[in-house]
Structures are given as C-alpha cells and as structure tokens.
Write a protein that holds these residues in place. Sequence first.
Motif, PDB file in Angstrom:
ATOM      1  N   PRO A 345       0.814  -1.223   0.000  1.00 14.15           N
ATOM      2  CA  PRO A 345       0.000   0.000   0.000  1.00 14.15           C
ATOM      3  C   PRO A 345       0.845   1.269   0.000  1.00 14.15           C
ATOM      4  O   PRO A 345       0.504   2.250  -0.675  1.00 14.15           O
ATOM      5  N   SER A 361      -7.868  -0.896  -6.057  1.00 19.32           N
ATOM      6  CA  SER A 361      -8.166  -1.849  -4.993  1.00 19.32           C
ATOM      7  C   SER A 361      -8.095  -3.268  -5.530  1.00 19.32           C
ATOM      8  O   SER A 361      -8.410  -3.536  -6.702  1.00 19.32           O
ATOM      9  N   ARG A 362      -7.743  -4.197  -4.660  1.00 18.06           N
ATOM     10  CA  ARG A 362      -7.748  -5.610  -5.048  1.00 18.06           C
ATOM     11  C   ARG A 362      -9.167  -6.118  -5.259  1.00 18.06           C
ATOM     12  O   ARG A 362      -9.360  -7.204  -5.819  1.00 18.06           O
ATOM     13  N   ALA A 364     -11.334  -4.260  -7.028  1.00 16.77           N
ATOM     14  CA  ALA A 364     -11.844  -3.504  -8.171  1.00 16.77           C
ATOM     15  C   ALA A 364     -12.370  -4.444  -9.256  1.00 16.77           C
ATOM     16  O   ALA A 364     -11.852  -5.549  -9.454  1.00 16.77           O
TER      17      ALA A 364
END
Length: 421
Positions: A345, A361-362, A364
């Motif tokens: 991050p 974002s993971r 997304a």
Amino acid sequence: MSHYAIIAPPLYSHVRALEALGQQLIARGHHITFFQQAEARALLSDARIGFCAVGEQTHPPGSLARTLNVTAHPFGPGLFRLINDLAGTTDMLCRELPAALERCAVDGVIVDQMEPAGGLVAEALGLPFVSVACALPVNRDETIPLPVMPFLYSTSARSHKRYAASTRIHDWLMRRQGDVIAFHAERFGLTARRGLHECLSPLAQISQTIDAFDFPRHLPACFHAVGPLRPAQATAIDAQEVPDEPLIFASLGTLQGHRYRLFHTIAAACRQRNVRLLIAHCGGLNARQAATLAATGARVTDFAEQPAILRQAQAVITHGGLNTVMDAIASGTPVLAIPLAFDQPGVAARIEYSGIGRRASRFACSRSLADKLGDLLSNPRYRQRLTAMQPALQQAGGARLAARIVEQALGSRRPVLAGAA
C-alpha cells in the motif's frame, strides 16, 4: 579479509537482494555467510556464499513452507498467525545467533530491516552492523504514514492525526513481536525498545529506494538510498520470451502469484482495452488455472525475464512490489498497482504521488481496472515522469555502492554519512 554475516527473513526477494550485495562484497575479498533456518539455504543461488543453519529445534523441516503459506495469506486471522510467526522467528534468532556468530568468528553483520534480531544480537555482542531496507524503509517520521499504510502524503494537520492514529493501531497489532524485541533487549542489557525502527544501525542504513520515489521525509545522516540491489551481470533479452508487439505485463510476485481470480479480472480488463497481456504467476497457479487464463487470450507463464519484458511493455500491472516498481522506473513503464499486503500500500501511494502510475483496490472490477489502464496507455505524463526519474535511478549506485558503504562502516565502526562512501 573480513567475515560478514547476513541476517534476513527467509523470503525470496529479500534473500536475492542481499545475495547481490554479498556477491559484491565477495568480489572485494570478503567472506559472506547467511544465518537462518535450514530450509532457507535453498533460496541462495551462489555457491560461494556460506550458510549456517540455526533453529533446528523450533524451525524443523517443513516449517518454512508453513511460514510462506501464512505470508501469502496475510488477511483476517492469517494476519495474527503471520505476526506470531514473525515473533517466533525473531525469538529463535535472538536465542541462537549469539553462539552461532561467535562460533563462526564473524567480524560484522548485515541486517535486513525486517528482522530485528540481527541488530539486537550484533549490538549485544559488540559487533558492528549495517541495516538494509529491502522493502520500504521502516525508519519513522511522524510527517509521513508508515510503509504499510495506503495514505498519500499530505502536510495537513488532519493527515498527521491520521498517520499518528494508524501508527498506534499498527503497534497494537504488532505487540507480539514488540514484546519479543523488548524481552531480548532487556535480556541483552540494551536500551529499551519495541519496534523494528528502534533496531537500526547507527553506522549505515542502506535502502533499495531512491529519493525521487519517496515522500519528503527526515532520515538519519547515515541513510543511503542506493536503488535496487541486483547482480552485476547485465540481463540478456530472451527473444522467445519478449513478444514483438507491445503488451501489458502482469505479475503479483512470488508470494501472491496464486491469486487466480485477480489475474482473471486483470485479463478481462485487458480484453476491454483490446491489448495483449502476458501473465507471470511465479509458479502460483496450477495447470488448469493457467490454461483457463490462456483461453481468454492472455499469454501465461510461470516466470519471465522481468527487466527484458518491461522494456517491451506499454504498462505493468503489479501488486506493488518494490523490485517490480524499480524495474518499471528503469524501463520507463507506467505502473498500475494493486496492493495486497505488507509495504505494497505504501509503494502504491508513492506510485501515485510520484506520478508514474495509478493504484487500484484488489476488489476492483475489470471495468475499473480497464479505465485506469486506459489512462496509463493514453496519457503521456506517466512516461514523462518516469523519464525524469531515470537519471536518479541510474546514478544511485546499487549493490556496488552498497558494498563500499558496508565495507567502510563495518571496517571503521564509524558512521558513513550519505555521499561519503
């Protein structure tokens, strides 16, 4: 010449970076030995580097596989298992390194910032030591967020309060390892401490970052941002691995390459942008998963020659591993970071801050990734920022400069100031 110990967590990327530093020191006439649990020996590739196994009782065969599995799934309950595992390794090294280092007649110690036992034991034995940040530096500065936090840099009072609150939460979560650090510091007769940032060398601290990629921050005078620690030999381009046409390269590193669903989302995003995709899963996917991804039109491999691929890529999609990002800067390849854990991050936040890419974002969806990817492909400002950063990376010094710093610090037992090596 001298005999130097290397103390690092048994993680592929960390060992490879420190092995490259060790190779430079060997070329300067020194002897290098890694100290870690026995199974970590397999992470080394240079037969000239020695290895001393410790922790045979607490870390028997099979324990490294369990450690890596926990490290690859650091979410939910897995986070506390990981913290307990880190604490257990630090405790083992604090108990076993003193005798092992003395038995091997070590003259100095090179310590990965992520393993506090190295600094604690070196200080207890009166050995000079140097700290190396293979990931983002753990050095604390209240004006910036911790490396594991996703916050962008800001000078506002509100942001500083957020940084302080997140630091308190982090330290609470890490209290198990903090307890181990505090216990052994007291046992060794050292000053009180509880965190990684309190176990760093006063002689020299070396980082794989470059200043141009980091947030504005305060660092000690003995801090050296030398860029990637890589082997001296140039990487050859494998013509069979590098497609003739431009492409998108996606890799989630050696620990996160098992994330099939995320790769599937990435593949869908690339289809929406009508661009070719090469996925390197680092052995994380099984044959069926790889075949399913290949059926979507992606090219799938276990490992690829990353620097060579990036020179041909229009963009790279990554978990935000520092090594991949440094390679992307070197090749001028815009970055789409999907951070998953650890310092990723913080790396992703720096990618946005420095203007060399975007982050997502993971969780997304493919359309969101496709929109960000489209921006990277169409907006020239990302490559412009990368081009502006390249001279700093090329001049940073790398493993060769790091070896000079280590040699000077451990030999003289005096601080090596930035620019003095």
